[in-house]
Design a protein around this motif. Sequence first.
Motif, PDB file in Angstrom:
ATOM      1  N   ASN A 137       0.851  -1.155   0.097  1.00 50.80           N
ATOM      2  CA  ASN A 137       0.090   0.106  -0.093  1.00 50.80           C
ATOM      3  C   ASN A 137       0.926   1.260   0.078  1.00 50.80           C
ATOM      4  O   ASN A 137       1.589   1.758   1.111  1.00 50.80           O
ATOM      5  CB  ASN A 137      -1.024  -0.033   1.196  1.00 50.80           C
ATOM      6  CG  ASN A 137      -1.923   1.288   1.417  1.00 50.80           C
ATOM      7  OD1 ASN A 137      -2.067   1.768   0.244  1.00 50.80           O
ATOM      8  ND2 ASN A 137      -2.161   1.566   2.463  1.00 50.80           N
ATOM      9  N   LEU A 138       0.697   2.004  -1.025  1.00 50.85           N
ATOM     10  CA  LEU A 138       1.480   3.433  -1.165  1.00 50.85           C
ATOM     11  C   LEU A 138       0.694   4.576  -1.563  1.00 50.85           C
ATOM     12  O   LEU A 138       0.364   4.692  -2.590  1.00 50.85           O
ATOM     13  CB  LEU A 138       2.706   3.136  -2.383  1.00 50.85           C
ATOM     14  CG  LEU A 138       3.646   2.019  -2.288  1.00 50.85           C
ATOM     15  CD1 LEU A 138       4.362   1.993  -3.539  1.00 50.85           C
ATOM     16  CD2 LEU A 138       4.465   2.404  -1.148  1.00 50.85           C
ATOM     17  N   PRO A 139      -0.065   5.048  -0.329  1.00 50.25           N
ATOM     18  CA  PRO A 139      -0.739   6.169  -0.462  1.00 50.25           C
ATOM     19  C   PRO A 139       0.047   7.349  -1.163  1.00 50.25           C
ATOM     20  O   PRO A 139       0.968   7.588  -0.639  1.00 50.25           O
ATOM     21  CB  PRO A 139      -1.382   6.294   0.936  1.00 50.25           C
ATOM     22  CG  PRO A 139      -0.373   5.972   1.753  1.00 50.25           C
ATOM     23  CD  PRO A 139       0.278   4.731   1.204  1.00 50.25           C
ATOM     24  N   ASN A 140      -0.674   8.032  -1.786  1.00 49.85           N
ATOM     25  CA  ASN A 140      -0.080   9.260  -2.663  1.00 49.85           C
ATOM     26  C   ASN A 140      -0.300  10.316  -1.641  1.00 49.85           C
ATOM     27  O   ASN A 140      -1.210  10.511  -0.845  1.00 49.85           O
ATOM     28  CB  ASN A 140      -0.937   9.739  -3.954  1.00 49.85           C
ATOM     29  CG  ASN A 140      -0.579   8.516  -4.974  1.00 49.85           C
ATOM     30  OD1 ASN A 140       0.306   8.353  -5.069  1.00 49.85           O
ATOM     31  ND2 ASN A 140      -1.623   8.621  -5.892  1.00 49.85           N
ATOM     32  N   PRO A 141       0.799  11.208  -1.769  1.00 50.15           N
ATOM     33  CA  PRO A 141       0.511  12.486  -0.805  1.00 50.15           C
ATOM     34  C   PRO A 141      -0.572  13.189  -1.263  1.00 50.15           C
ATOM     35  O   PRO A 141      -1.155  13.400  -2.297  1.00 50.15           O
ATOM     36  CB  PRO A 141       1.829  13.153  -0.941  1.00 50.15           C
ATOM     37  CG  PRO A 141       2.870  12.152  -1.555  1.00 50.15           C
ATOM     38  CD  PRO A 141       1.822  11.229  -2.350  1.00 50.15           C
ATOM     39  N   ALA A 142      -1.255  14.136  -0.304  1.00 47.09           N
ATOM     40  CA  ALA A 142      -2.103  14.824  -0.670  1.00 47.09           C
ATOM     41  C   ALA A 142      -1.878  16.085   0.553  1.00 47.09           C
ATOM     42  O   ALA A 142      -2.562  16.103   1.529  1.00 47.09           O
ATOM     43  CB  ALA A 142      -3.710  14.137  -0.198  1.00 47.09           C
ATOM     44  N   LEU A 143      -1.704  17.267   0.129  1.00 45.20           N
ATOM     45  CA  LEU A 143      -1.520  18.373   0.683  1.00 45.20           C
ATOM     46  C   LEU A 143      -2.592  19.238   0.912  1.00 45.20           C
ATOM     47  O   LEU A 143      -3.599  19.383  -0.273  1.00 45.20           O
ATOM     48  CB  LEU A 143      -0.355  19.315   0.166  1.00 45.20           C
ATOM     49  CG  LEU A 143       0.970  18.718   0.025  1.00 45.20           C
ATOM     50  CD1 LEU A 143       2.053  19.586  -0.653  1.00 45.20           C
ATOM     51  CD2 LEU A 143       1.607  18.389   1.567  1.00 45.20           C
ATOM     52  N   THR A 144      -3.004  19.936   1.832  1.00 44.63           N
ATOM     53  CA  THR A 144      -4.023  20.774   1.897  1.00 44.63           C
ATOM     54  C   THR A 144      -3.725  22.069   1.085  1.00 44.63           C
ATOM     55  O   THR A 144      -2.674  22.560   1.081  1.00 44.63           O
ATOM     56  CB  THR A 144      -4.497  21.005   3.487  1.00 44.63           C
ATOM     57  OG1 THR A 144      -3.526  21.488   3.963  1.00 44.63           O
ATOM     58  CG2 THR A 144      -4.972  19.780   4.066  1.00 44.63           C
ATOM     59  N   VAL A 145      -4.829  22.855   0.825  1.00 46.80           N
ATOM     60  CA  VAL A 145      -4.707  24.113   0.103  1.00 46.80           C
ATOM     61  C   VAL A 145      -5.470  25.039   0.851  1.00 46.80           C
ATOM     62  O   VAL A 145      -6.749  24.979   1.487  1.00 46.80           O
ATOM     63  CB  VAL A 145      -5.218  24.008  -1.507  1.00 46.80           C
ATOM     64  CG1 VAL A 145      -5.292  25.258  -2.023  1.00 46.80           C
ATOM     65  CG2 VAL A 145      -4.300  22.851  -1.966  1.00 46.80           C
ATOM     66  N   ASP A 146      -4.827  26.205   1.224  1.00 46.43           N
ATOM     67  CA  ASP A 146      -5.302  27.452   1.583  1.00 46.43           C
ATOM     68  C   ASP A 146      -6.002  28.456   0.557  1.00 46.43           C
ATOM     69  O   ASP A 146      -5.416  29.252  -0.237  1.00 46.43           O
ATOM     70  CB  ASP A 146      -4.340  28.511   2.328  1.00 46.43           C
ATOM     71  CG  ASP A 146      -4.997  29.455   3.085  1.00 46.43           C
ATOM     72  OD1 ASP A 146      -6.082  30.016   2.809  1.00 46.43           O
ATOM     73  OD2 ASP A 146      -4.423  29.873   4.239  1.00 46.43           O
ATOM     74  N   ALA A 257       1.043  16.415  -5.497  1.00 50.21           N
ATOM     75  CA  ALA A 257       0.324  16.318  -4.104  1.00 50.21           C
ATOM     76  C   ALA A 257      -1.101  17.246  -3.950  1.00 50.21           C
ATOM     77  O   ALA A 257      -1.633  17.191  -2.824  1.00 50.21           O
ATOM     78  CB  ALA A 257       1.238  16.596  -3.006  1.00 50.21           C
ATOM     79  N   VAL A 258      -1.267  18.133  -4.736  1.00 52.25           N
ATOM     80  CA  VAL A 258      -1.899  18.899  -4.669  1.00 52.25           C
ATOM     81  C   VAL A 258      -3.164  18.646  -6.056  1.00 52.25           C
ATOM     82  O   VAL A 258      -4.252  19.355  -6.154  1.00 52.25           O
ATOM     83  CB  VAL A 258      -1.950  20.535  -4.845  1.00 52.25           C
ATOM     84  CG1 VAL A 258      -1.124  20.996  -3.546  1.00 52.25           C
ATOM     85  CG2 VAL A 258      -1.035  20.938  -5.936  1.00 52.25           C
ATOM     86  N   GLY A 259      -2.930  17.618  -6.671  1.00 51.20           N
ATOM     87  CA  GLY A 259      -3.840  17.232  -7.644  1.00 51.20           C
ATOM     88  C   GLY A 259      -3.865  17.671  -9.130  1.00 51.20           C
ATOM     89  O   GLY A 259      -4.417  17.704  -9.793  1.00 51.20           O
ATOM     90  N   THR A 260      -2.753  18.502  -9.262  1.00 53.98           N
ATOM     91  CA  THR A 260      -2.546  19.306 -10.679  1.00 53.98           C
ATOM     92  C   THR A 260      -1.935  18.083 -11.466  1.00 53.98           C
ATOM     93  O   THR A 260      -1.136  17.421 -11.038  1.00 53.98           O
ATOM     94  CB  THR A 260      -1.637  20.461 -10.467  1.00 53.98           C
ATOM     95  OG1 THR A 260      -2.205  21.406  -9.650  1.00 53.98           O
ATOM     96  CG2 THR A 260      -1.409  21.084 -11.717  1.00 53.98           C
ATOM     97  N   LYS A 261      -2.485  18.506 -12.738  1.00 48.08           N
ATOM     98  CA  LYS A 261      -1.827  17.404 -13.914  1.00 48.08           C
ATOM     99  C   LYS A 261      -0.442  17.917 -14.029  1.00 48.08           C
ATOM    100  O   LYS A 261       0.066  18.886 -14.415  1.00 48.08           O
ATOM    101  CB  LYS A 261      -2.365  17.674 -15.001  1.00 48.08           C
ATOM    102  CG  LYS A 261      -1.873  16.783 -16.538  1.00 48.08           C
ATOM    103  CD  LYS A 261      -2.288  15.407 -16.166  1.00 48.08           C
ATOM    104  CE  LYS A 261      -2.252  14.483 -17.489  1.00 48.08           C
ATOM    105  NZ  LYS A 261      -3.162  14.545 -18.313  1.00 48.08           N
ATOM    106  N   VAL A 262       0.563  16.803 -13.890  1.00 43.95           N
ATOM    107  CA  VAL A 262       2.008  16.865 -13.837  1.00 43.95           C
ATOM    108  C   VAL A 262       2.489  16.402 -15.167  1.00 43.95           C
ATOM    109  O   VAL A 262       2.465  15.449 -15.654  1.00 43.95           O
ATOM    110  CB  VAL A 262       2.495  16.490 -12.678  1.00 43.95           C
ATOM    111  CG1 VAL A 262       4.069  16.336 -12.930  1.00 43.95           C
ATOM    112  CG2 VAL A 262       2.124  16.929 -11.515  1.00 43.95           C
TER     113      VAL A 262
END
Length: 322
Positions: A137-146, A257-262
């Motif tokens: 199990n390798l969960p992807n990072p997910a940073l919160t956004v202000d 980690a913020v969900g943007t297409k890379v």
Amino acid sequence: MVMAQSLFKSVKQQDPNAIIDVIGPAWSSPILERMPEVRNAITLKTGHGEWGIATRRQLGHSLRSEQYDQAIVLPRSWKSALVPFFAKVPKRIGYHGEQRYLLLNERRKLDKTILNQTVKRFVSLGVNKSEAYPPQNLPNPALTVDKGNQAALYQNHGLDSTRPAVAMMAGAEYGPAKQWPLAHFHELAERLIAQGYQVWILGGPKDIDDGNIIIKDLGPHAHNLCGKTQLVDAIDLLAAAELAVSNDSGLMHVAAAVGTKVHGIYGSTSEAFTPPLTDNKVIHNLHLQCSPCFKRTCPLEHTDCLNKLKPEQIIQSIQLDR
């Protein structure tokens, strides 16, 4: 540090009541504050490469009252294991390295053939040995956004809220063998602006000159934000961008980690080892016979792995997604 969030998420999945504090350099605190799994970001006040034994001892002693059950030591250096030792953490886990027999009481073998990615090496230390080679199990990072800060950044930097944005990260802190040519970035930016995008160049103070080269003569929809934003600002701007085009860099991982297409550009390094941890990505790599070499400068003095990767390839890939 972004990739380490996969470890923190894995720990919380195994034990939702786990309390996670993270020790790191001062620059990492803004990243850690955007990770909901982390309670405290603890600053280690030593410089890069500095032993700082007295500082580490003092920090370790100050943490004894926390009564931590376990410490996971990600770096393989001797000095990195000192704080948990001085803090008297009963279980101290890390990989073999630099004769840390006294400092760690659970030393694991780093099998690079099985743990062939940085994220696997991190997460592996947070699971039982029987499940560690490799962790499943390798969960992807997910940073919160202000969102409030995001709106302020648009206003303060004169960004156009009606145009989709492409963030470009052209920095090459590691060395020029990781940097896609600035002329390629410039051409890509010019063509994207013509297609209705605005372009943001993100990076630190060292990247200001490169950013100016990229946006030269491109008009009001090209913004060099290098050196004008803090790390938390980069997080929020990347979350607002529709796309991110980046060398293999830390900000590439933030974008993921913020969900943007890379769109990740690789030459001297490999996406097999440090991929952006997201399903929303496109990897650009010519996979030449001489790459990846993992050198700071091209040993063959041509850097064909990046020079021959033309802007047209990135443009075509972006157009396919529109």
